[in-house]
Design a protein around this motif. Structure first.
Motif, PDB file in Angstrom:
ATOM      1  N   LEU C   9      46.578  48.649  30.844  1.00  0.00           N
ATOM      2  CA  LEU C   9      46.223  47.298  31.257  1.00  0.00           C
ATOM      3  C   LEU C   9      47.365  46.664  32.062  1.00  0.00           C
ATOM      4  N   TYR C  12      47.596  47.493  35.746  1.00  0.00           N
ATOM      5  CA  TYR C  12      46.733  46.710  36.646  1.00  0.00           C
ATOM      6  C   TYR C  12      47.359  45.364  36.986  1.00  0.00           C
ATOM      7  N   PHE C  13      47.885  44.688  35.969  1.00  0.00           N
ATOM      8  CA  PHE C  13      48.479  43.374  36.248  1.00  0.00           C
ATOM      9  C   PHE C  13      49.680  43.503  37.195  1.00  0.00           C
ATOM     10  N   LYS C  15      49.840  45.252  39.678  1.00  0.00           N
ATOM     11  CA  LYS C  15      49.375  45.396  41.067  1.00  0.00           C
ATOM     12  C   LYS C  15      49.197  44.048  41.753  1.00  0.00           C
ATOM     13  N   PHE C  16      49.208  42.977  40.992  1.00  0.00           N
ATOM     14  CA  PHE C  16      49.030  41.659  41.607  1.00  0.00           C
ATOM     15  C   PHE C  16      50.311  41.245  42.323  1.00  0.00           C
ATOM     16  N   PRO C  17      50.172  40.472  43.404  1.00  0.00           N
ATOM     17  CA  PRO C  17      51.343  40.116  44.199  1.00  0.00           C
ATOM     18  C   PRO C  17      52.341  39.300  43.384  1.00  0.00           C
ATOM     19  N   GLY C  18      53.588  39.755  43.374  1.00  0.00           N
ATOM     20  CA  GLY C  18      54.653  38.994  42.727  1.00  0.00           C
ATOM     21  C   GLY C  18      54.763  39.184  41.223  1.00  0.00           C
ATOM     22  N   ILE C  19      53.983  40.117  40.655  1.00  0.00           N
ATOM     23  CA  ILE C  19      53.999  40.290  39.200  1.00  0.00           C
ATOM     24  C   ILE C  19      54.770  41.555  38.809  1.00  0.00           C
ATOM     25  N   ARG C  22      57.657  42.377  33.246  1.00  0.00           N
ATOM     26  CA  ARG C  22      57.847  41.364  32.220  1.00  0.00           C
ATOM     27  C   ARG C  22      56.697  40.359  32.223  1.00  0.00           C
ATOM     28  N   GLN C  23      56.313  39.925  33.417  1.00  0.00           N
ATOM     29  CA  GLN C  23      55.238  38.938  33.463  1.00  0.00           C
ATOM     30  C   GLN C  23      53.891  39.596  33.141  1.00  0.00           C
ATOM     31  N   PHE C  27      51.219  38.297  30.400  1.00  0.00           N
ATOM     32  CA  PHE C  27      49.794  38.061  30.671  1.00  0.00           C
ATOM     33  C   PHE C  27      48.943  38.679  29.557  1.00  0.00           C
TER      34      PHE C  27
END
Lengths: 203, 203, 203, 203
Positions: C9, C12-13, C15-19, C22-23, C27
């Motif tokens: 999981l 996948y997170f 892959k989001f821009p700027g993530i 740690r963040q 999430f």
């Protein structure tokens, strides 16, 4: 574009902490707009600083001598009202000022003017650690505590260790500022050493 | 804790742009560690600044007069090699320096020393706009272009509008620096005015 | 400490821009505290996104198709009310959103999804520039203006030059967003290119 | 410009810590460019999170249950290898992760999910402090130490004081993380409380 005069004056401003060439130029432009009387007075104050401010011959903090022959600040001079049983070793005058502002510490100081620099045998800090040894060797150490208040960094730690070794023969009680969580530190981002010390020093 | 001497000297350092009380104190501590000869020389340079640097009586930029009676900088003095057909109006000396460094502009300048302040009738900028009018009224405006290079902010715009109105009777060509995208600006965050001007000024 | 589920999981997170990792973890912890019904709905929305949002087959912006077989956004579909005489080439959807918010531009778009990458022959931007050529070759270019609104950076300039060369045979008017001073830029720190363009584009 | 679908999906992304509307939009655009298979898998993972991750019924940290009926994490389950004689009370999972990474603490945890909020009687933290009391009341407190590791802020202090009062009747040893200098803190800028505690906790 810069005259010799401009360049020479700029060089002095660049010696101030945190001032680069751009800000040094800006200072000179600002000076150009001071009234001439102000520039003269300002220049005179700077030139005569040695008559009004000095480093104490004992603790190396800046003080205002009542008379030019006075070599000791009010904390170190005979008759001082400061608590003679503790002496805090600091890196710089601004650290001292911050601690005085908090006004709960009443003891003596010793300002190193920096931390030890492994590459530089002749640093100011090294000389002042020698002077600290001499200062302490003169007096009765029975009821004395040395508080090492150097920065919580590698160089600060290194300097603290060095001072401990140098003072060891004098048999004086030596402590260090407590390590742990400072106000506002986020546990999620705290480094391992800080976490470990915060747990070790729990109470 | 501060002596009168310290407080008086500190007051001068606090007049420099961007310097607060804490940094002013730090400057004095740094000065205390200058060699006495350096402090004397530094102080002398400051006191004598008026003999070496001056604001040009014409364009108000700082320059080094070849002799004390010289009131005009090399850009404004008779025989100047600068292009007399354009005159750029600027807010401050550091803007001028940045443009000179880029070295593609060869014309004259006029330094306002600030932008207009709606609340202050007697600002430096207002006086120097009057002086600009007088400066331009003396000369033939046929082949002249005034370039308003004031900051891209509300106060900068306001000052530009004011100058345009003041100079209107002189019938001189007046332009402003082009608005649009600066290097590195992100289109995603650009404000509406910048976007609009970037599109209007496309080419 | 991380289970396979957590790690999958998290990937996948990330892959989001700027993530970063740690963040991404944070999430997942936040998700753990969502009500189960919310997680199910959220997951369903994500899985079905392809039925609700699509990239327009013409301009590549994200839009909501009225029906799954609709391939063109409302700007590009027959009967569009947008001004067909200008087409703005952009790097990303968020640039488009910012320009739409300002609401003075009424023409078409073409979203590249990035700038050209000299090292990568097969970039998304390259494909979409080919598609732009095909899109324009189909239509009458007589009354058309292409506005290159790519970022004011080296890569943005390089991509603009490349597009100009690719479209040259089509004989279309091509402009670029105006360069100059953006709101709030300080003349003292502006780079040489911005200064030069601000002066060249004065008006 | 936003469809209902877009708005609904965006609302979920805005629930993540630190994510505002702009970044939520950017996440959806990024999702649009995921392969459809990835979106389906990602959505399925989120919807099924409840089967794979849970908050431990005892310490409230996130863990991966070996089977859905498992309510206790490996730290709290019978047969745990963690040191049962200390229990650290924390604000959030990410604090726990940072302490686990440092790997010198081997005891139990209790995650509050926040600090107490004076204005909100029904906060998550309040419920979990009640649960902490119940958890401790069940067991022999003779050899137990509670370590309060809440943030070094006003709310953190307030929460610590509250927990102390609530647990008082249980007669358990309660300590707090040591306060003092964290790595990298500058003595010149340290707040009064940190300075005082660093001196009080010297050693």
């Amino acid at each position: 574009m810069e005259s010799n005069f401009f360049a020479e004056l700029k060089k002095y401003f660049e010696k101030f902490p945190g001032i680069g060439p751009r800000q040094a130029s800006r200072f000179i432009w600002a000076l150009s707009d001071f009234p001439q009387a102000d520039r003269e007075n300002f220049g005179k104050l700077i030139a005569s600083l040695g008559n009004h401010l000095a480093r104490c011959a004992e603790c190396y903090r800046i003080f205002s001598p009542a008379a030019p022959e006075k070599k000791l600040c009010s904390f170190c001079a005979p008759g001082s009202r400061r608590d003679q049983s503790s002496l805090m070793v600091l890196e710089k005058d601004s650290d001292l000022l911050n601690i005085e502002k908090a006004s709960f510490y009443r003891g003596l100081y010793h300002v190193l003017g920096g931390t030890l620099d492994a590459l530089n045998e002749d640093s100011l800090a090294r000389e002042r650690i020698k002077a600290l040894h001499a200062r302490l060797a003169k007096r009765n150490s029975a009821s004395l505590e040395i508080i090492l208040a150097l920065p919580p960094t590698k160089l600060g730690e290194f300097t603290s260790e060095y001072i401990k070794k140098v003072l060891e023969p004098l048999n004086i009680k030596i402590t260090r500022l407590g390590r742990g969580l400072s106000t506002g530190v986020d546990l999620e981002y705290a480094d391992e050493l800080t976490l470990k010390q915060a747990i070790d020093n729990r109470k």
